[in-house]
Design a protein around this motif. Structure first.
Motif, mmCIF file in Angstrom:
data_model
loop_
_atom_site.group_PDB
_atom_site.id
_atom_site.type_symbol
_atom_site.label_atom_id
_atom_site.label_comp_id
_atom_site.label_asym_id
_atom_site.label_seq_id
_atom_site.Cartn_x
_atom_site.Cartn_y
_atom_site.Cartn_z
ATOM 1 N N ALA A 73 0.839 -1.203 0.000
ATOM 2 C CA ALA A 73 0.000 0.000 0.000
ATOM 3 C C ALA A 73 0.875 1.255 0.000
ATOM 4 C CB ALA A 73 -0.934 -0.003 1.209
ATOM 5 N N PHE A 74 1.951 1.236 0.799
ATOM 6 C CA PHE A 74 2.872 2.372 0.794
ATOM 7 C C PHE A 74 3.474 2.577 -0.594
ATOM 8 C CE2 PHE A 74 3.561 1.689 5.553
ATOM 9 C CZ PHE A 74 2.876 2.837 5.908
ATOM 10 N N LEU A 75 3.868 1.468 -1.230
ATOM 11 C CA LEU A 75 4.491 1.573 -2.549
ATOM 12 C C LEU A 75 3.495 2.074 -3.591
ATOM 13 C CD1 LEU A 75 6.738 -1.610 -2.554
ATOM 14 C CD2 LEU A 75 7.437 0.769 -2.280
ATOM 15 N N LEU A 76 2.249 1.630 -3.508
ATOM 16 C CA LEU A 76 1.232 2.090 -4.462
ATOM 17 C C LEU A 76 0.971 3.588 -4.317
ATOM 18 C CD1 LEU A 76 -1.311 -0.875 -4.377
ATOM 19 C CD2 LEU A 76 0.204 -0.208 -6.259
ATOM 20 N N LYS A 77 1.109 4.103 -3.095
ATOM 21 C CA LYS A 77 0.922 5.540 -2.855
ATOM 22 C C LYS A 77 2.178 6.340 -3.174
ATOM 23 C CE LYS A 77 -1.897 4.604 1.178
ATOM 24 N NZ LYS A 77 -1.944 4.803 2.632
ATOM 25 N N GLY A 78 3.252 5.645 -3.558
ATOM 26 C CA GLY A 78 4.500 6.332 -3.847
ATOM 27 C C GLY A 78 5.279 6.696 -2.598
ATOM 28 N N GLN A 79 4.975 6.049 -1.481
ATOM 29 C CA GLN A 79 5.643 6.349 -0.207
ATOM 30 C C GLN A 79 6.740 5.319 0.062
ATOM 31 O OE1 GLN A 79 2.403 6.376 2.571
ATOM 32 N NE2 GLN A 79 1.690 8.391 1.927
ATOM 33 N N LYS A 80 7.809 5.440 -0.720
ATOM 34 C CA LYS A 80 8.907 4.480 -0.643
ATOM 35 C C LYS A 80 9.574 4.488 0.734
ATOM 36 C CE LYS A 80 13.305 3.569 -2.926
ATOM 37 N NZ LYS A 80 14.204 4.029 -3.994
ATOM 38 N N ILE A 81 9.775 5.663 1.305
ATOM 39 C CA ILE A 81 10.444 5.755 2.609
ATOM 40 C C ILE A 81 9.616 5.069 3.690
ATOM 41 C CG2 ILE A 81 11.214 7.368 4.397
ATOM 42 C CD1 ILE A 81 12.024 9.257 2.120
ATOM 43 N N GLY A 94 18.798 -3.867 8.376
ATOM 44 C CA GLY A 94 19.349 -2.526 8.384
ATOM 45 C C GLY A 94 18.733 -1.687 7.281
ATOM 46 N N LEU A 95 19.094 -0.429 7.262
ATOM 47 C CA LEU A 95 18.529 0.501 6.284
ATOM 48 C C LEU A 95 18.873 0.082 4.858
ATOM 49 C CD1 LEU A 95 17.075 3.116 5.581
ATOM 50 C CD2 LEU A 95 19.215 4.327 5.941
ATOM 51 N N LYS A 96 20.132 -0.223 4.617
ATOM 52 C CA LYS A 96 20.564 -0.577 3.261
ATOM 53 C C LYS A 96 19.851 -1.836 2.772
ATOM 54 C CE LYS A 96 24.587 -1.819 0.529
ATOM 55 N NZ LYS A 96 25.952 -2.293 0.559
ATOM 56 N N GLU A 97 19.798 -2.842 3.625
ATOM 57 C CA GLU A 97 19.173 -4.099 3.230
ATOM 58 C C GLU A 97 17.675 -3.924 2.989
ATOM 59 O OE1 GLU A 97 21.078 -3.731 5.993
ATOM 60 O OE2 GLU A 97 22.898 -4.778 5.379
ATOM 61 N N SER A 98 17.031 -3.139 3.862
ATOM 62 C CA SER A 98 15.595 -2.901 3.695
ATOM 63 C C SER A 98 15.318 -2.132 2.415
ATOM 64 C CB SER A 98 15.036 -2.127 4.891
ATOM 65 O OG SER A 98 15.155 -2.888 6.061
ATOM 66 N N LYS A 99 16.157 -1.137 2.135
ATOM 67 C CA LYS A 99 15.990 -0.347 0.907
ATOM 68 C C LYS A 99 16.139 -1.235 -0.318
ATOM 69 C CE LYS A 99 17.931 3.678 -1.465
ATOM 70 N NZ LYS A 99 18.674 3.188 -2.600
ATOM 71 N N GLU A 100 17.162 -2.086 -0.312
ATOM 72 C CA GLU A 100 17.375 -2.994 -1.446
ATOM 73 C C GLU A 100 16.205 -3.950 -1.610
ATOM 74 O OE1 GLU A 100 21.159 -4.711 -0.498
ATOM 75 O OE2 GLU A 100 22.275 -2.973 -1.276
ATOM 76 N N LEU A 101 15.668 -4.442 -0.497
ATOM 77 C CA LEU A 101 14.539 -5.359 -0.554
ATOM 78 C C LEU A 101 13.310 -4.670 -1.133
ATOM 79 C CD1 LEU A 101 13.444 -8.174 0.103
ATOM 80 C CD2 LEU A 101 12.951 -7.343 2.412
ATOM 81 N N VAL A 102 13.005 -3.471 -0.653
ATOM 82 C CA VAL A 102 11.846 -2.730 -1.151
ATOM 83 C C VAL A 102 12.022 -2.402 -2.635
ATOM 84 C CG1 VAL A 102 10.632 -0.516 -0.999
ATOM 85 C CG2 VAL A 102 11.129 -1.812 1.076
ATOM 86 N N GLU A 103 13.229 -1.998 -3.006
ATOM 87 C CA GLU A 103 13.468 -1.693 -4.409
ATOM 88 C C GLU A 103 13.348 -2.923 -5.297
ATOM 89 O OE1 GLU A 103 17.236 0.338 -4.298
ATOM 90 O OE2 GLU A 103 16.265 2.286 -3.996
ATOM 91 N N SER A 104 13.697 -4.087 -4.772
ATOM 92 C CA SER A 104 13.534 -5.322 -5.562
ATOM 93 C C SER A 104 12.052 -5.643 -5.747
ATOM 94 C CB SER A 104 14.260 -6.494 -4.895
ATOM 95 O OG SER A 104 13.560 -6.932 -3.736
ATOM 96 N N TRP A 105 11.218 -5.287 -4.770
ATOM 97 C CA TRP A 105 9.770 -5.499 -4.898
ATOM 98 C C TRP A 105 9.158 -4.530 -5.894
ATOM 99 C CZ3 TRP A 105 8.880 -5.673 1.068
ATOM 100 C CH2 TRP A 105 9.253 -6.914 1.564
ATOM 101 N N MET A 106 9.814 -3.371 -6.070
ATOM 102 C CA MET A 106 9.273 -2.363 -6.972
ATOM 103 C C MET A 106 9.499 -2.735 -8.444
ATOM 104 S SD MET A 106 10.417 1.051 -4.898
ATOM 105 C CE MET A 106 9.861 2.203 -6.132
ATOM 106 N N ARG A 107 10.439 -3.618 -8.702
ATOM 107 C CA ARG A 107 10.770 -3.974 -10.104
ATOM 108 C C ARG A 107 9.759 -4.899 -10.685
ATOM 109 N NH1 ARG A 107 16.522 -5.554 -8.355
ATOM 110 N NH2 ARG A 107 17.068 -3.600 -7.400
#
Length: 107
Positions: A73-81, A94-107
């Motif tokens: 739902a956050f990603l659909l609203k454009g709320q990546k952070i 950690g922050l880096k790992e979570s960011k990479e995981l979320v970005e992999s879901w966005m692809r």
């Protein structure tokens, strides 16, 4: 020398004196704060320790469905952070790992 030249020279001299005075007072003020810093620091509130992380990060595959739907739902609203923050809370990564995981879901 004429009167105009004398006036210009006097204005330049006064301007230089004023600027010098202002810079000197700023320097003295900065020195005062530098000397006072150690005594101020000992009265400062203690800093909070970093957020605790779970010793065993949860894998993304083991996330509960409601957490996954919140992140989507956050990603659909454009709320990546917000999606990254929720991923960190849910997984303990950690922050880096979570960011990479979320970005992999966005692809």
């Amino acid at each position: 020398m004429n009167i105009e030249t004398l006036l210009v020279a006097a204005i330049c001299l006064l301007t230089g004196l004023v600027v010098g005075y202002l810079l000197g007072s700023r320097r003295a003020e900065a020195n005062q704060w530098t000397r006072a810093a150690p005594s101020i620091a000992k009265h400062a509130e203690p800093q909070m320790p970093p957020a605790s992380r779970s010793p065993d990060p949860v894998s993304a595959e083991n996330l509960p469905p409601e957490v996954i739907s919140e992140i989507r739902a956050f990603l659909l609203k454009g709320q990546k952070i917000s999606a990254i923050k929720r991923t960190r809370e849910a997984t303990g990564l950690g922050l880096k790992e979570s960011k990479e995981l979320v970005e992999s879901w966005m692809r």
